[in-house]
Design a protein around this motif. Structure first.
Motif, short mmCIF file in Angstrom:
data_model
loop_
_atom_site.label_atom_id
_atom_site.label_comp_id
_atom_site.label_asym_id
_atom_site.label_seq_id
_atom_site.Cartn_x
_atom_site.Cartn_y
_atom_site.Cartn_z
N PHE A 173 2.86 -1.34 -2.50
CA PHE A 173 1.99 -0.81 -3.55
C PHE A 173 1.16 0.36 -3.01
O PHE A 173 0.88 1.32 -3.73
CB PHE A 173 1.10 -1.92 -4.13
CG PHE A 173 1.80 -2.70 -5.20
CD1 PHE A 173 1.78 -2.29 -6.50
CD2 PHE A 173 2.53 -3.84 -4.86
CE1 PHE A 173 2.46 -2.99 -7.49
CE2 PHE A 173 3.22 -4.55 -5.83
CZ PHE A 173 3.19 -4.13 -7.15
N GLU A 174 0.82 0.29 -1.73
CA GLU A 174 0.02 1.39 -1.15
C GLU A 174 0.84 2.67 -1.08
O GLU A 174 0.43 3.71 -1.59
CB GLU A 174 -0.47 0.98 0.25
CG GLU A 174 -1.33 2.06 0.87
CD GLU A 174 -1.82 1.72 2.28
OE1 GLU A 174 -1.60 0.59 2.73
OE2 GLU A 174 -2.41 2.61 2.91
N THR A 175 2.01 2.62 -0.47
CA THR A 175 2.79 3.86 -0.28
C THR A 175 3.35 4.37 -1.61
O THR A 175 3.39 5.58 -1.85
CB THR A 175 3.94 3.66 0.72
OG1 THR A 175 4.86 2.67 0.22
CG2 THR A 175 3.42 3.22 2.08
N GLY A 176 3.78 3.44 -2.45
CA GLY A 176 4.42 3.85 -3.70
C GLY A 176 3.44 4.48 -4.69
O GLY A 176 3.76 5.46 -5.36
N THR A 177 2.24 3.88 -4.78
CA THR A 177 1.28 4.45 -5.74
C THR A 177 0.69 5.75 -5.21
O THR A 177 0.34 6.64 -5.99
CB THR A 177 0.15 3.45 -6.09
OG1 THR A 177 -0.51 3.06 -4.88
CG2 THR A 177 0.68 2.22 -6.81
#
Ligand code: DUC
Ligand code: ZN
Ligand code: ZN
Length: 478
Positions: A83-87
């Protein structure tokens, strides 16, 4: 509360464009003003904390990507973006809200699956996020729990007619889930491919030694998509459930959707950039020095890329213009070549299915404006306004108007974006499915609820800026 004025730009919405300044107070848009407006005798430029000069640029509502799979366990591995890298990658590309799929696997409690997704996302996101619920096991328990998800802000659930033994639901299970959908108003989202048929065709191809990624596209024939789409439409007709078909790629499936809509059914369709730009021949059939014919695995996703010779891509752009398809999401589901896609060396069935695009959807669709496929307003509608309406976020998301969240992108039509590794690539992948794509536009500034998170080719937001958003029922349903 900090105040911001976005000044001198052209505000583009789904319904039109105008020269206007946008005034933000804290996290919220408070006014859309004639250029250079003086408000109650105050020169706004002098009175606000921050002025963003948007002269010569478009000011649009932030993108809403309604179909992502961060950290999805799938194909013996897990989608490589957290969720961190994708968002964060999404923010780079002008998407300010994602709707990800919480997963209930067969035998698991729905609320446990949902809790696990909250745990993955909470405190990690760069932009706002919401959830749909995948129901991988339709049974008495999951059917009983489904209605309670509405209070949790989860107003749509996805079923699979593909992937027997993994997420698959048979017709009886689909019927029962759709009855709940009809009763509650929750939207039934459908992966419409005939999985049992595809699995037989795939096994027969592998037996004949046809193991390259190209044959993924042959096994997942358009007839299997058309048939499943039709079946889903008929079950939706029988039950009265509103139906949203995800990642439509076959022109014959579009025809089914158009037919159902013409009959007055609440049936909707989504496509993705890969089905507009990429093809069976050019990508699934690609070969490289490094990977040979396995190069095509970079584009193994389901539904699959379709034959350009058969004209699917052309038809899909047309469907976006005629509103036979209503919106564009990514189905962002990234896997690296090393250690992930290569699980399928020698057998295309074992290649994890998915492409990473969350960073590039706004740019790729803007290129459709440049090439004359869609209008500027339709760009905003397909990528932001309709996704917000479809999934009960409109008013806060998908629009520039007083009271809306200040999720805003300043987009430069005179800028340029080169997509690829070492250029613009912030997704956690060792390759780009979009390597070499050139965009005649550029995401300059991105605001997420009033906070500038991307500016001047720099990410200046923080992990945890993004909050969970509860959704209402679809705003297309009466
Ligand atoms: N299709 C994909 O390509 N990846 C994730 C799941 C899906 O349905
Ligand atoms: Zn799917
Ligand atoms: Zn998906």
């Amino acid at each position: 509360m900090a105040t911001t004025l976005i000044k001198g730009g052209t505000v583009v919405t789904a319904t039109g464009r105008s020269e206007a300044d946008v005034l933000i107070d804290g996290e919220t848009i408070v006014a859309v003003l004639a250029p250079g407006s003086v408000l109650l005798g105050t020169d706004l430029t002098a009175g606000v904390d921050t002025v963003i000069d948007a002269t010569g640029k478009y000011v649009i509502p932030g993108g809403v990507d309604a179909h992502t799979h961060m950290e999805l366990p799938f194909g013996g591995t897990a989608a490589s973006d957290t969720f961190e890298t994708g968002t964060r990658a999404a923010a780079w590309g002008g998407t300010t809200t994602i709707i990800d799929f919480a997963v209930q696997t067969y035998g698991q409690k729905v609320l446990d699956g949902l809790a696990a997704w909250h745990e993955k996302a909470a405190g990690n996101c760069a932009i706002d996020y919401a959830f749909h619920q995948i129901i991988g096991g339709v049974d008495d328990d999951s059917l009983a729990v489904l209605p309670s998800l509405v209070d949790e802000g989860i107003t749509s659930f996805k079923l699979f007619m593909a992937y027997p033994g993994v997420f698959y639901s048979d017709d009886a299970q689909i019927l029962k889930a759709m009855q709940v959908s009809a009763e509650t108003g929750m939207l039934t989202m459908m992966h419409a491919e005939n999985g049992p048929v595809i699995d037989v065709l795939a096994a027969q191809l592998v037996e004949k030694g046809k193991t390259d990624p190209y044959f993924h596209g042959i096994a997942r024939a358009w007839q299997a998509e058309e048939e499943a789409t039709h079946r889903a439409i008929m079950l939706s007709h029988l039950t009265g459930a509103p139906l949203y078909v995800v990642h439509v790629s076959a022109k014959q499936a579009v025809e089914q959707l158009a037919w159902a809509r013409d009959n007055g059914q609440n049936v909707f369709g989504e496509t993705c950039p890969q089905y507009l730009y990429l093809s069976l021949e050019e990508q699934l059939g690609a070969s490289s020095e490094e990977w040979g014919a396995f190069e095509g695995s970079k584009w193994v996703c389901s539904t699959p890329l379709r034959s350009r010779e058969e004209g699917h891509q052309h038809h899909m752009w047309q469907a976006l213009r005629t509103n036979d398809i209503q919106m564009v999401s990514t189905d962002h589901c990234p896997f690296c070549m090393k250690g992930q896609k290569e699980l399928g060396l020698g057998d295309f069935r074992k290649i994890p299915n998915g492409i990473g695009s969350v960073e590039h959807r706004m740019d790729l669709m803007y290129q459709g404006v440049v090439s004359g496929q869609i209008t500027l307003e339709r760009w905003v509608e397909l990528t932001s306004t309709t996704p917000a309406r479809m999934f009960g976020l409109y008013g806060k998301k998908g629009v520039i108007q007083p009271g809306a969240d200040a999720d805003i992108v300043v987009y430069d039509p005179n800028g340029h974006t080169s997509i690829g590794l070492g250029k613009t690539h912030h997704m956690n992948m060792d390759h780009s499915a979009w390597e070499g794509f050139e965009i005649d536009g550029h995401v300059d500034t991105v605001l997420s609820r009033g906070k500038v998170v991307v500016d001047d080719n720099q990410y200046i937001g923080s992990k945890g800026d993004g909050k969970f958003v509860k959704r209402g029922l679809s705003q297309y349903l009466i």
